[in-house]
Design an enzyme around this catalytic site. Structure first.
Site, PDB file in Angstrom:
ATOM      1  CB  SER A 180      -5.258 -23.579 -36.802  1.00  0.00           C
ATOM      2  OG  SER A 180      -5.026 -21.909 -36.808  1.00  0.00           O
ATOM      3  CD  GLU A 197      -7.139 -11.078 -41.779  1.00  0.00           C
ATOM      4  OE1 GLU A 197      -7.313 -11.661 -42.561  1.00  0.00           O
ATOM      5  OE2 GLU A 197      -7.374  -9.972 -42.100  1.00  0.00           O
TER       6      GLU A 197
END
EC number: 3.5.2.6
Length: 286
Positions: free
Chosen positions: A66, A164
């Site tokens: 992230s 993913e």
């Protein structure tokens, strides 16, 4: 001879006891790698000059996870500066657009969210659906990678969407960066003319407002220090953080730390990153 020994003993008595000091940054990183049974990549860079102060596996590839969301919102802000996007533009989406971990966007199915609100959710809460909705506005993973190439980052690549992209398979180059490349890109976004001054302030403020980074460097930050950060995590042995740090509530250095290929628990990964951060800060203060 006895006088010489007494002088040496007296001299040693005046020296600080190393056993009570925290490890030097590189010593701490080596210790972390041993305890994690994995790899650590780290760079500490001066924000003003771009000079590398400390580095370890800085040119090795690590999963972004992230942490890519900072670059993503930088790309969004570049479109805003160019007149191709507006932070106030409302984006509507459906239930089928939501993916795992969407704590903010899942609450706005009825009314939608603005581009600015999506960026805030993606960075401050690491909202995955918000990131995907924003990614669509910049041309998907290929579009974000193209943006990176345009600003001179020829290493960082995004290949997949949330969630993913967090797969973090050993040896997989997809969705990876290097600590050196990520630090240089973050510096470009925050200090060069790639973004307007207003957009730079906005990107930095979203990172300041990060609400999911508590167990990492924020947990060892001295009082009065500045921090703006974004973390990343994978269930397959990876963890990461990109941060700006500095005393006197001023951003002075970029710190990027990535872990990969470790069997350690998430709590252990957090603890090791916090330990590396503590060693960097203590060394900085000397």
């Amino acid at each position: 001879m006895r006088y010489f020994r007494l002088c040496i003993i007296s001299l040693l008595a005046t020296l600080p006891l190393a056993v009570h000091a925290s490890p030097q940054p590189l010593e701490q990183i080596k210790l972390s790698e041993s305890q994690l049974s994995g790899s650590v990549g780290m760079i500490e860079m001066d924000l003003a000059s771009g000079r590398t102060l400390t580095a370890w596996r800085a040119d090795g590839r690590f999963p972004m996870m992230s942490t890519f969301k900072v670059v993503l919102c930088g790309a969004v802000l570049a479109r805003v500066d160019a007149g191709d996007e507006q932070l106030e533009r409302k984006i509507h989406y459906r239930q089928q657009d939501l993916v795992d971990y969407s704590p903010v966007s899942e609450k706005h199915l009825a009314d939608g969210m603005t581009v600015g609100e999506l960026c805030a959710a993606a960075i401050t809460m690491s909202d995955n659906s918000a990131a995907n909705l924003l990614l669509a506005t910049v041309g998907g993973p290929a579009g974000l990678t193209a943006f990176l190439r345009q600003i001179g980052d020829n290493v960082t690549r995004l290949d997949r969407w949330e969630t993913e992209l967090n797969e973090a398979l050993p040896g997989d180059a997809r969705d990876t960066t290097t600590p050196a490349s990520m630090a240089a890109t973050l510096r470009k976004l925050l200090t060069s003319q790639r973004l307007s001054a207003r957009s730079q302030r906005q990107l930095l403020q979203w990172m300041v407002d990060d609400r999911v980074a508590g167990p990492l460097i924020r947990s060892v930050l001295p009082a009065g220090w500045f921090i703006a950060d974004k973390t990343g995590a994978s269930e397959r042995g990876a963890r990461g953080i990109v941060a700006l740090l500095g005393p006197n509530n001023k951003a002075e250095r970029i710190v990027v730390i990535y872990l990969r290929d470790t069997p350690a628990s998430m709590a252990e990964r957090n603890q090791q990153i916090a330990g590396i951060g503590a060693a960097l800060i203590e060394h900085w203060q000397r």
